[in-house]
Write an enzyme that holds these catalytic residues in place. Structure first.
Site, PDB file in Angstrom:
ATOM      1  N   HIS A  43       2.943  -7.515  -3.340  1.00  0.00           N
ATOM      2  CA  HIS A  43       3.468  -7.072  -4.638  1.00  0.00           C
ATOM      3  C   HIS A  43       3.175  -8.134  -5.698  1.00  0.00           C
ATOM      4  CE1 HIS A  43       5.944  -5.003  -1.519  1.00  0.00           C
ATOM      5  NE2 HIS A  43       5.612  -3.967  -2.281  1.00  0.00           N
ATOM      6  N   ASP A  68       5.449 -12.856   0.262  1.00  0.00           N
ATOM      7  CA  ASP A  68       5.003 -11.550  -0.207  1.00  0.00           C
ATOM      8  C   ASP A  68       3.731 -11.749  -1.027  1.00  0.00           C
ATOM      9  OD1 ASP A  68       4.553  -9.090  -1.344  1.00  0.00           O
ATOM     10  OD2 ASP A  68       6.547  -8.846  -2.197  1.00  0.00           O
ATOM     11  N   SER A  74       5.405   1.265  -3.253  1.00  0.00           N
ATOM     12  CA  SER A  74       6.083   0.201  -4.006  1.00  0.00           C
ATOM     13  C   SER A  74       5.200  -0.414  -5.091  1.00  0.00           C
ATOM     14  CB  SER A  74       6.573  -0.897  -3.056  1.00  0.00           C
ATOM     15  OG  SER A  74       5.527  -1.346  -2.216  1.00  0.00           O
TER      16      SER A  74
END
Length: 403
Positions: free
Chosen positions: A383, A380, A158
């Protein structure tokens, strides 16, 4: 069962079950080699067209530019004397961000921090400044002209998605009115800038090596790269990435049940050792399969996380609520062992691979994660927001291709 499908001149494997699920219930196997993108009865609906106005610290290789996108790598050391990856972050509200997230149609909800309520915006305005040189400002039209008719592929997890979407948004904002086609699939997605014939591909494979189904269950095979790797061949720019999934624990998170290391089948092993073995298999694949007269190879480097505040002397904190980068050019928590493995494996290769050594400059950006401002609302710190840090990664890629 897998078949090979030709999409924009690129062959890639597709499960026959997936094709039938798209509505093609009866397809003669004799016709399969003739299939193109139009094979998918549902793909036309999924294929989005867009025509909107714009609203080193350890670099181990160097590049020399050449015309027509055929530049070749020159040795293992930068010839320009410029270390793009040693420097500091400076506030530059007049030049950044490079695009408006509300006008870029390619951003995933997990990266679209402003859409999901992030209140502060200064994280958008930081520029990476190397100590010994200046990074050329990204010029999307120049990029498209240099790589006209060429194919760029991001291969990995990702974090590769983060970088792929970032480059798409940067080009989209640089060339107002450009026509695009966008198709997101697993494992292969693509974004085409039609007037230039430039295609940005994304191939999702978080470990780079294979996960295969055996009688015992799902097996992470540290010694093989077979599932889909032919797709990586013969593109013009390859940007590989892997690490984050190697530390996942639990069969649901890691998506495998056993590890195969040679003839040994084991439940688990030291993850750094496993990463080293898997990356060595990848390096051997590159050495044996990549035509360096056509393809330029990059490794994205290790992207850090910011879940443990003691790394930057704030023991009780994570990335949540962080609003500015760390000052200076070194990270208090030190280097990452996985980054050392990447450097060591790349040095052992016959094929010159340019290390986009983004680890330290990204460690300094504790402020640049989605934190709770993503589509899920969960914290998160892995990311990165878009616009944001991955735009700098792509500026460094652009600089490496231009120097």
């Amino acid at each position: 069962m897998y078949i090979t499908v030709n999409i924009y001149g690129l062959l890639f494997p597709v499960e026959l079950d997936w094709i039938t699920s798209m509505g093609c219930k009866r397809i003669s196997l004799f016709l399969l080699p003739l299939l193109t993108l139009t094979i998918l009865s549902g793909a036309d609906k999924a294929l989005a067209s867009d025509k909107k106005p714009q609203v080193s610290h350890r670099n181990i290789t160097g590049l020399a530019a050449a015309g027509g996108g055929k530049a070749t790598l020159k040795g293992r050391k930068q010839k320009s004397g410029c270390n793009l990856f040693q420097g500091k972050w400076v506030f530059d509200a007049s030049s950044y961000p490079l695009y408006d997230s509300s006008t870029c149609p390619f951003i995933d909800g997990q990266f679209d921090c402003l859409k999901f309520g992030r209140p502060d915006k200064k994280f958008l305005n930081y520029s990476w400044q190397p100590d010994s040189c200046t990074i050329p400002r990204f010029d999307g039209a120049a990029f498209l002209n240099q790589w006209r008719g060429k194919r760029v592929m991001f291969v990995g997890d990702s974090l590769s998605v983060n970088m792929w979407e970032s480059l798409g948004c940067m080009i989209h904002a640089s060339v107002p009115g450009i026509t695009t086609k966008f198709l997101r699939r697993t494992p292969l997605s693509f974004l085409t800038f039609q007037e230039y014939g430039v295609i940005l591909y994304l191939y999702r494979t978080p470990y780079l090596v294979d996960i295969s189904k055996e009688k015992v269950g799902r097996v992470l095979n540290l010694g093989t790269i077979e599932n889909g790797a032919d797709v990586w061949k013969d593109v013009d720019i390859l940007v590989f990435n892997s690490w984050h999934w190697w530390v996942n624990k639990g069969v649901k998170s890691q998506r495998w049940d056993f590890i195969r290391n040679g003839s040994s089948l084991i439940r688990d092993m030291n993850r750094l050792d496993a990463f080293n073995l898997g990356l060595t298999t990848w390096a051997q694949w590159v050495d044996q399969n990549v035509n360096t007269s056509q393809t330029r190879v990059f490794f994205q480097g290790i992207s850090p996380t910011h879940y443990v505040g003691k790394e930057w002397n704030e023991p009780m904190k994570t990335c949540n609520g962080q609003m500015q980068p760390l000052t200076g050019s070194t990270y208090p928590g030190g280097s990452l062992p996985a980054a050392s493995i990447v450097s060591r494996v790349l040095r052992s290769m016959k094929t010159p691979v340019y290390l986009l050594d983004i680890t330290t400059l990204s460690q300094l950006r504790k402020d640049a994660h989605p934190s709770i401002y993503g589509v899920t609302g969960r914290t998160d710190c892995s990311h990165w927001c878009l616009p944001g840090l991955p735009d700098t990664w792509n500026q460094l890629l652009y600089a490496a291709l231009s120097m």
